[in-house]
Design an enzyme around this catalytic site. Structure first.
Site, PDB file in Angstrom:
ATOM      1  N   ASP A  75       0.822  -1.219   0.000  1.00 36.13           N
ATOM      2  CA  ASP A  75       0.000   0.000   0.000  1.00 36.13           C
ATOM      3  C   ASP A  75       0.853   1.266   0.000  1.00 36.13           C
ATOM      4  O   ASP A  75       2.060   1.231   0.259  1.00 36.13           O
ATOM      5  CB  ASP A  75      -0.953   0.012   1.211  1.00 36.13           C
ATOM      6  CG  ASP A  75      -0.220   0.054   2.550  1.00 36.13           C
ATOM      7  OD1 ASP A  75       0.822  -0.604   2.685  1.00 36.13           O
ATOM      8  OD2 ASP A  75      -0.699   0.768   3.447  1.00 36.13           O
ATOM      9  N   GLU A 129       0.133  -1.175   5.569  1.00 37.01           N
ATOM     10  CA  GLU A 129       1.181  -0.792   6.527  1.00 37.01           C
ATOM     11  C   GLU A 129       1.049   0.679   6.918  1.00 37.01           C
ATOM     12  O   GLU A 129       1.480   1.078   7.992  1.00 37.01           O
ATOM     13  CB  GLU A 129       2.565  -1.044   5.920  1.00 37.01           C
ATOM     14  CG  GLU A 129       3.724  -0.900   6.895  1.00 37.01           C
ATOM     15  CD  GLU A 129       4.266   0.516   7.027  1.00 37.01           C
ATOM     16  OE1 GLU A 129       5.007   0.773   7.983  1.00 37.01           O
ATOM     17  OE2 GLU A 129       3.948   1.386   6.183  1.00 37.01           O
TER      18      GLU A 129
HETATM   19 ZN   LIG Z   1       6.811   2.081   4.130  1.00 33.71          ZN
END
Ligand SMILES: [Zn+2]
Length: 357
Positions: A75, A129
């Site tokens: 992401d 994340e």
């Molecule tokens: Zn990162």
């Protein structure tokens, strides 16, 4: 849709970086990129592939004595007029170029092109994340399939500008408060001013001597800072409460409990309320795969100052470090970019480490 991750693209970490950047994958929108990555990996005969939500795990099962993890998050933070990618000279611009699709490109390139690595390898391409930890693909895997995380050493391909950043510092936030007694400010001697009361706490912070700690050759520089302050009732009232939010970044030789004790000692005499804390991670560079990794890089490691998923592996007893081509100062910036030369250098290093016997 046709998968843009063709064999020619997979063979070249630079082209692969661009192709990955050009699949939009802002946190919670990783399905398309995860589908593309999974499809590619399922075609590779030397890998066993599994998926949990939008996190893809692929591993070799060669019976090697040691297993290493190479991991990257799929992401990105929200787009900022920086999609799709563009190239100017030696630089690829675009959302996720530095943080961290250039690192993901390493893992994907190695996964398909190194059929007989010197260790068994588990590759992770994980979701979410950049947002709250409960959505993080590694958090979800640790809950649902903890056995996927078994390893002797982990490399997170987060941006480090081509150097090895080992371990990471812990972080803790707390509210230090001073109490007082309200009174009309025209007769202030009847009250106790809580804002004045917090003054000594600020004084202690201003004079605070932060530690510098060296572990396995990595220097960790601590910091304790006021990050927010609040107090006051009205323009004619002596305030009865002042709250000071403090952020303490601590070296990984201290546990979260020890760090909390130190913070409470620093503000002895005040009320201290802990908001949150996350432990650091020791660099753990003495494990054999870590030493061999450092030998392949050929440069000294430095201490990681921010908190990263390295700490997740450390909590599982797996030494871990960060190594990626992106410049961490450009992560999340609108002019985010990555140097093509750095991508090539790092890919060569990882090949040297994994493919040599
Ligand atoms: Zn990162």
């Amino acid at each position: 849709m046709e998968n843009p991750l063709t064999p020619e693209v997979l063979a070249d970490p630079v082209a692969l970086t661009r192709a990955l950047v050009d699949i939009e994958s802002v946190s919670k929108n990783e399905k398309e990129i995860a589908d593309c990555v999974e499809e590619v990996l399922r075609d590779v005969p030397h890998l066993t592939v599994a998926r949990h939500s939008n996190t893809i795990m692929a591993r070799t099962e060669l019976g090697r004595a040691q297993r290493v993890v190479l991991a990257g998050h799929l992401d990105t933070v929200p787009l900022n007029n920086n999609f799709p990618s563009s190239v100017q000279g030696d630089l690829i611009y675009g959302c996720g170029t530095s943080d961290m699709k250039s690192g993901v490109a390493y893992a994907l390139h190695l996964a398909v092109s190194v059929p007989e690595p010197r260790y068994d390898v588990t590759y992770f391409f994980y979701e979410a994340e950049e947002i709250e930890s409960r959505y993080n693909g590694l958090t979800l895997v640790a809950q649902a399939h903890p056995e996927w995380l078994t390893a002797d050493f982990a490399v997170l391909l987060e941006p480090t500008h081509g150097v090895v950043e080992a371990g990471c510092q812990g972080t803790m936030r707390a509210v230090v408060s001073a109490a007082g007694r309200r009174a009309h400010s025209a007769r202030s001697w009847n009250g106790v001013n809580a804002i004045h009361g917090i003054g000594d706490a600020i004084h202690r912070l201003a004079g605070y001597q932060a530690r510098m700690v060296t572990i396995d050759g990595c220097v960790y520089r601590e910091g304790m800072n006021a990050v927010r302050i609040g107090g006051g009732v009205a323009g004619n009232v002596v305030p009865d409460l002042c709250e000071l939010e403090v952020n303490y970044r601590f070296a990984p030789d201290r546990t979260a409990q020890e760090a909390e004790l130190h913070l409470r000692e620093t503000f002895d005499g005040y009320q201290v309320r802990l908001i949150d804390s996350a432990p650091g991670a020791l660099p753990g560079l003495t494990a054999a795969p870590a030493r061999e990794f450092l030998a392949a890089v050929g440069a000294d490691p430095i201490g990681k100052l921010g908190w990263t998923d390295v700490a997740r592996f450390a909590a599982l007893g797996i030494p871990a470090l960060n190594f990626g081509p992106g410049d961490p100062n450009l992560a999340h910036a609108p002019d985010e970019h990555v140097e093509i030369g750095k991508i090539r250098d790092g890919a060569a290093t990882l090949h040297r480490w994994l493919a040599s016997h």
